[in-house]
Write a protein that holds these residues in place. Structure first.
Motif, PDB file in Angstrom:
ATOM      1  N   LYS A  75    -102.655  27.094 -35.400  1.00 13.50           N
ATOM      2  CA  LYS A  75    -103.298  28.078 -36.296  1.00 13.50           C
ATOM      3  C   LYS A  75    -103.356  27.600 -37.739  1.00 13.50           C
ATOM      4  N   LYS A  76    -102.535  26.610 -38.066  1.00 10.56           N
ATOM      5  CA  LYS A  76    -102.551  26.103 -39.438  1.00 10.56           C
ATOM      6  C   LYS A  76    -103.847  25.350 -39.722  1.00 10.56           C
ATOM      7  N   PHE A  77    -104.533  24.976 -38.675  1.00  5.19           N
ATOM      8  CA  PHE A  77    -105.798  24.251 -38.860  1.00  5.19           C
ATOM      9  C   PHE A  77    -106.959  25.215 -38.676  1.00  5.19           C
ATOM     10  N   GLY A  78    -107.123  26.070 -39.609  1.00  4.37           N
ATOM     11  CA  GLY A  78    -108.205  27.039 -39.519  1.00  4.37           C
ATOM     12  C   GLY A  78    -108.119  27.976 -40.680  1.00  4.37           C
ATOM     13  N   LYS A  86    -111.785  19.938 -35.786  1.00  5.05           N
ATOM     14  CA  LYS A  86    -111.973  18.587 -36.316  1.00  5.05           C
ATOM     15  C   LYS A  86    -110.759  18.184 -37.174  1.00  5.05           C
ATOM     16  N   THR A  87    -110.340  19.090 -38.061  1.00 11.13           N
ATOM     17  CA  THR A  87    -109.177  18.776 -38.912  1.00 11.13           C
ATOM     18  C   THR A  87    -107.924  18.607 -38.063  1.00 11.13           C
ATOM     19  N   LEU A  88    -107.816  19.425 -37.024  1.00 14.42           N
ATOM     20  CA  LEU A  88    -106.648  19.320 -36.154  1.00 14.42           C
ATOM     21  C   LEU A  88    -106.600  17.940 -35.479  1.00 14.42           C
ATOM     22  N   GLN A  90    -108.138  15.286 -36.467  1.00 11.53           N
ATOM     23  CA  GLN A  90    -107.973  14.229 -37.481  1.00 11.53           C
ATOM     24  C   GLN A  90    -106.505  14.074 -37.875  1.00 11.53           C
ATOM     25  N   HIS A  91    -105.792  15.194 -37.865  1.00 11.22           N
ATOM     26  CA  HIS A  91    -104.392  15.131 -38.277  1.00 11.22           C
ATOM     27  C   HIS A  91    -103.569  14.237 -37.353  1.00 11.22           C
ATOM     28  N   ALA A  92    -103.964  14.236 -36.057  1.00  8.01           N
ATOM     29  CA  ALA A  92    -103.232  13.417 -35.082  1.00  8.01           C
ATOM     30  C   ALA A  92    -103.274  11.941 -35.479  1.00  8.01           C
ATOM     31  N   LEU A  93    -104.329  11.531 -36.144  1.00  7.24           N
ATOM     32  CA  LEU A  93    -104.427  10.144 -36.602  1.00  7.24           C
ATOM     33  C   LEU A  93    -103.867  10.006 -38.021  1.00  7.24           C
ATOM     34  N   LYS A  94    -104.233  11.002 -38.865  1.00 10.61           N
ATOM     35  CA  LYS A  94    -103.852  10.916 -40.286  1.00 10.61           C
ATOM     36  C   LYS A  94    -102.352  10.817 -40.474  1.00 10.61           C
ATOM     37  N   PHE A  95    -101.601  11.549 -39.666  1.00 12.18           N
ATOM     38  CA  PHE A  95    -100.154  11.560 -39.924  1.00 12.18           C
ATOM     39  C   PHE A  95     -99.527  10.208 -39.565  1.00 12.18           C
ATOM     40  N   VAL A  96    -100.096   9.535 -38.548  1.00 17.00           N
ATOM     41  CA  VAL A  96     -99.579   8.201 -38.196  1.00 17.00           C
ATOM     42  C   VAL A  96     -99.983   7.188 -39.279  1.00 17.00           C
ATOM     43  N   ASP A 117     -96.629  14.283 -52.875  1.00 19.39           N
ATOM     44  CA  ASP A 117     -97.979  14.807 -52.688  1.00 19.39           C
ATOM     45  C   ASP A 117     -98.137  15.386 -51.280  1.00 19.39           C
ATOM     46  N   ASN A 118     -97.604  14.665 -50.312  1.00 20.71           N
ATOM     47  CA  ASN A 118     -97.685  15.105 -48.921  1.00 20.71           C
ATOM     48  C   ASN A 118     -96.847  16.378 -48.718  1.00 20.71           C
ATOM     49  N   ASN A 119     -95.712  16.434 -49.414  1.00 17.70           N
ATOM     50  CA  ASN A 119     -94.864  17.633 -49.370  1.00 17.70           C
ATOM     51  C   ASN A 119     -95.649  18.837 -49.909  1.00 17.70           C
ATOM     52  N   THR A 121     -98.919  19.209 -50.061  1.00 17.32           N
ATOM     53  CA  THR A 121     -99.995  19.575 -49.117  1.00 17.32           C
ATOM     54  C   THR A 121     -99.450  20.505 -48.036  1.00 17.32           C
ATOM     55  N   HIS A 122     -98.295  20.163 -47.486  1.00 16.08           N
ATOM     56  CA  HIS A 122     -97.762  20.971 -46.382  1.00 16.08           C
ATOM     57  C   HIS A 122     -97.193  22.298 -46.862  1.00 16.08           C
ATOM     58  N   SER A 123     -96.662  22.309 -48.078  1.00 17.01           N
ATOM     59  CA  SER A 123     -96.193  23.583 -48.641  1.00 17.01           C
ATOM     60  C   SER A 123     -97.387  24.504 -48.831  1.00 17.01           C
ATOM     61  N   LYS A 126     -98.217  26.005 -45.854  1.00 19.00           N
ATOM     62  CA  LYS A 126     -97.064  26.758 -45.323  1.00 19.00           C
ATOM     63  C   LYS A 126     -96.536  26.179 -44.015  1.00 19.00           C
ATOM     64  N   VAL A 127     -96.535  24.874 -43.940  1.00 22.17           N
ATOM     65  CA  VAL A 127     -95.899  24.218 -42.794  1.00 22.17           C
ATOM     66  C   VAL A 127     -94.455  23.951 -43.212  1.00 22.17           C
ATOM     67  N   GLY A 128     -93.494  24.562 -42.544  1.00 19.31           N
ATOM     68  CA  GLY A 128     -92.086  24.442 -42.925  1.00 19.31           C
ATOM     69  C   GLY A 128     -91.605  22.995 -42.903  1.00 19.31           C
ATOM     70  N   LYS A 134     -89.243  17.162 -37.914  1.00 17.04           N
ATOM     71  CA  LYS A 134     -89.275  17.131 -36.442  1.00 17.04           C
ATOM     72  C   LYS A 134     -90.399  16.243 -35.922  1.00 17.04           C
ATOM     73  N   LEU A 135     -91.564  16.365 -36.551  1.00 20.01           N
ATOM     74  CA  LEU A 135     -92.696  15.548 -36.087  1.00 20.01           C
ATOM     75  C   LEU A 135     -92.438  14.059 -36.370  1.00 20.01           C
ATOM     76  N   ALA A 136     -91.870  13.788 -37.530  1.00 23.50           N
ATOM     77  CA  ALA A 136     -91.562  12.386 -37.870  1.00 23.50           C
ATOM     78  C   ALA A 136     -90.572  11.816 -36.846  1.00 23.50           C
ATOM     79  N   GLY A 180    -106.703  30.537 -47.436  1.00 21.39           N
ATOM     80  CA  GLY A 180    -106.821  31.551 -46.385  1.00 21.39           C
ATOM     81  C   GLY A 180    -105.987  31.248 -45.161  1.00 21.39           C
ATOM     82  N   ARG A 181    -105.131  30.205 -45.236  1.00 18.19           N
ATOM     83  CA  ARG A 181    -104.292  29.946 -44.068  1.00 18.19           C
ATOM     84  C   ARG A 181    -103.161  30.963 -44.014  1.00 18.19           C
ATOM     85  N   LEU A 182    -102.428  30.973 -42.916  1.00 19.14           N
ATOM     86  CA  LEU A 182    -101.328  31.919 -42.767  1.00 19.14           C
ATOM     87  C   LEU A 182    -100.415  31.831 -43.980  1.00 19.14           C
TER      88      LEU A 182
HETATM   89  C1  HEM Z   1     -94.380  13.348 -40.329  1.00 25.48           C
HETATM   90  C2  HEM Z   1     -95.000  14.487 -40.411  1.00 25.48           C
HETATM   91  C3  HEM Z   1     -96.354  14.661 -41.014  1.00 25.48           C
HETATM   92  C4  HEM Z   1     -97.122  13.794 -41.721  1.00 25.48           C
HETATM   93  C5  HEM Z   1     -96.812  12.345 -42.097  1.00 25.48           C
HETATM   94  C6  HEM Z   1     -98.332  14.491 -42.067  1.00 25.48           C
HETATM   95  C7  HEM Z   1     -99.382  13.932 -42.775  1.00 25.48           C
HETATM   96  C8  HEM Z   1    -100.463  14.642 -43.215  1.00 25.48           C
HETATM   97  C9  HEM Z   1    -101.529  14.085 -43.996  1.00 25.48           C
HETATM   98  C10 HEM Z   1    -101.647  12.619 -44.417  1.00 25.48           C
HETATM   99  C11 HEM Z   1    -102.379  15.080 -44.294  1.00 25.48           C
HETATM  100  C12 HEM Z   1    -103.689  14.964 -45.042  1.00 25.48           C
HETATM  101  C13 HEM Z   1    -103.474  15.273 -46.487  1.00 25.48           C
HETATM  102  C14 HEM Z   1    -104.753  15.137 -47.247  1.00 25.48           C
HETATM  103  O1  HEM Z   1    -105.810  14.858 -46.661  1.00 25.48           O
HETATM  104  O2  HEM Z   1    -104.671  15.313 -48.466  1.00 25.48           O
HETATM  105  C15 HEM Z   1    -101.862  16.285 -43.701  1.00 25.48           C
HETATM  106  C16 HEM Z   1    -102.445  17.520 -43.793  1.00 25.48           C
HETATM  107  C17 HEM Z   1    -102.044  18.605 -43.051  1.00 25.48           C
HETATM  108  N1  HEM Z   1    -100.965  18.651 -42.203  1.00 25.48           N
HETATM  109 FE1  HEM Z   1     -99.630  17.236 -41.864  1.00 25.48          FE
HETATM  110  N2  HEM Z   1     -98.289  15.760 -41.560  1.00 25.48           N
HETATM  111  C18 HEM Z   1     -97.096  15.903 -40.898  1.00 25.48           C
HETATM  112  C19 HEM Z   1     -96.647  17.010 -40.229  1.00 25.48           C
HETATM  113  C20 HEM Z   1     -97.389  18.158 -40.045  1.00 25.48           C
HETATM  114  C21 HEM Z   1     -96.997  19.266 -39.207  1.00 25.48           C
HETATM  115  C22 HEM Z   1     -95.723  19.359 -38.377  1.00 25.48           C
HETATM  116  C23 HEM Z   1     -97.960  20.198 -39.305  1.00 25.48           C
HETATM  117  C24 HEM Z   1     -97.985  21.505 -38.582  1.00 25.48           C
HETATM  118  C25 HEM Z   1     -98.855  21.826 -37.728  1.00 25.48           C
HETATM  119  C26 HEM Z   1     -98.958  19.696 -40.245  1.00 25.48           C
HETATM  120  C27 HEM Z   1    -100.073  20.348 -40.660  1.00 25.48           C
HETATM  121  C28 HEM Z   1    -100.966  19.900 -41.608  1.00 25.48           C
HETATM  122  C29 HEM Z   1    -102.068  20.686 -42.119  1.00 25.48           C
HETATM  123  C30 HEM Z   1    -102.416  22.125 -41.730  1.00 25.48           C
HETATM  124  C31 HEM Z   1    -102.733  19.871 -43.028  1.00 25.48           C
HETATM  125  C32 HEM Z   1    -103.976  20.210 -43.825  1.00 25.48           C
HETATM  126  C33 HEM Z   1    -105.167  19.797 -43.031  1.00 25.48           C
HETATM  127  C34 HEM Z   1    -106.391  19.772 -43.888  1.00 25.48           C
HETATM  128  O3  HEM Z   1    -106.792  20.828 -44.334  1.00 25.48           O
HETATM  129  O4  HEM Z   1    -106.901  18.677 -44.086  1.00 25.48           O
HETATM  130  N3  HEM Z   1     -98.570  18.449 -40.659  1.00 25.48           N
HETATM  131  N4  HEM Z   1    -100.707  15.984 -43.039  1.00 25.48           N
END
Ligand code: HEM
Length: 186
Positions: A75-78, A86-88, A90-96, A117-119, A121-123, A126-128, A134-136, A180-182
């Motif tokens: 739900k955080k991706f919406g 698409k963002t959801l 993309q995140h699967a690749l972006k985080f790696v 900066d990444n902290n 973004t997640h704050s 509202k991603v705890g 845990k994901l890392a 507008g996210r949760l």
């Molecule tokens: C090691 C853990 C994680 C890493 C390295 C990571 C990395 C990233 C990166 C690189 C972005 C893109 C920031 C940008 O484009 O400015 C992002 C955005 C985001 N991440 Fe993560 N993330 C992690 C964990 C999570 C988790 C657990 C969630 C929960 C579901 C999450 C949800 C999101 C959301 C909702 C966004 C914003 C998406 C958007 O609007 O583009 N992330 N994250």
């Protein structure tokens, strides 16, 4: 210049050349400015060269398995009503990729900036912070398993230190509007 002054200035110059002070002996492994030893960093770089071509596949495996358990994460991706698939995806690749870029980063200041900066973004989303850690950890466990045959204690230590950086994330409660996210941390 008096005789004494000439003698002193010669002595001063000589002391710059000889005897040279011995370099300070540092016991134990030498850390870079980020907290990794040189061999940990080398092990991480080498491992990442093997991982990079599979970033998407590994990222999807780990992120979708994570979301199966933590389904609130979807739900955080919406925008609250519609999912942004698409963002959801993309995140699967972006985080790696993000972790790969961290491994390549030499400059401690840039490194810290990327982390904060990444902290932020997640704050904002509202991603705890607990779940970032845990994901890392899930990714690192997965990668260590995938690299089982070429792994080493040094690589494990390097990966664990990386996870610790994510575990140190803070929930930043400031300014709750999140596109507008949760609006509660999960
Ligand atoms: C090691 C853990 C994680 C890493 C390295 C990571 C990395 C990233 C990166 C690189 C972005 C893109 C920031 C940008 O484009 O400015 C992002 C955005 C985001 N991440 Fe993560 N993330 C992690 C964990 C999570 C988790 C657990 C969630 C929960 C579901 C999450 C949800 C999101 C959301 C909702 C966004 C914003 C998406 C958007 O609007 O583009 N992330 N994250």
């Amino acid at each position: 210049m008096s005789g004494d002054e000439i003698k002193n200035s010669r002595l001063n110059r000589a002391s710059l050349i000889y005897p040279k002070p011995l370099p300070e002996i540092k016991l134990g492994p030498v850390m870079d400015g980020i907290g990794f030893t040189l061999s940990e960093r080398l092990a991480l770089r080498r491992a990442w060269n093997l991982i990079r071509p599979f970033s998407r596949r590994y990222g999807q495996d780990v992120f979708y398995t994570f979301l199966n358990k933590e389904f609130w994460g979807i739900k955080k991706f919406g925008n609250g009503t519609e999912l942004d698939l698409k963002t959801l995806h993309q995140h699967a690749l972006k985080f790696v990729r993000f972790i790969g870029v961290l491994i390549d980063e030499q400059d401690p200041i840039m490194y810290q900036l990327m982390i904060s900066d990444n902290n932020v973004t997640h704050s904002r989303c509202k991603v705890g912070s607990l779940y970032i850690g845990k994901l890392a950890k899930a990714l690192v466990d997965y990668l260590l398993h995938a690299l089982e045959k070429v792994s080493s204690p040094t690589l494990e230590r390097g990966f664990n230190k990386l996870v610790e950086k994510f575990e140190a994330y803070q929930d930043n409660q400031r300014k709750a509007s999140t596109y507008g996210r949760l609006s509660t941390f999960h």
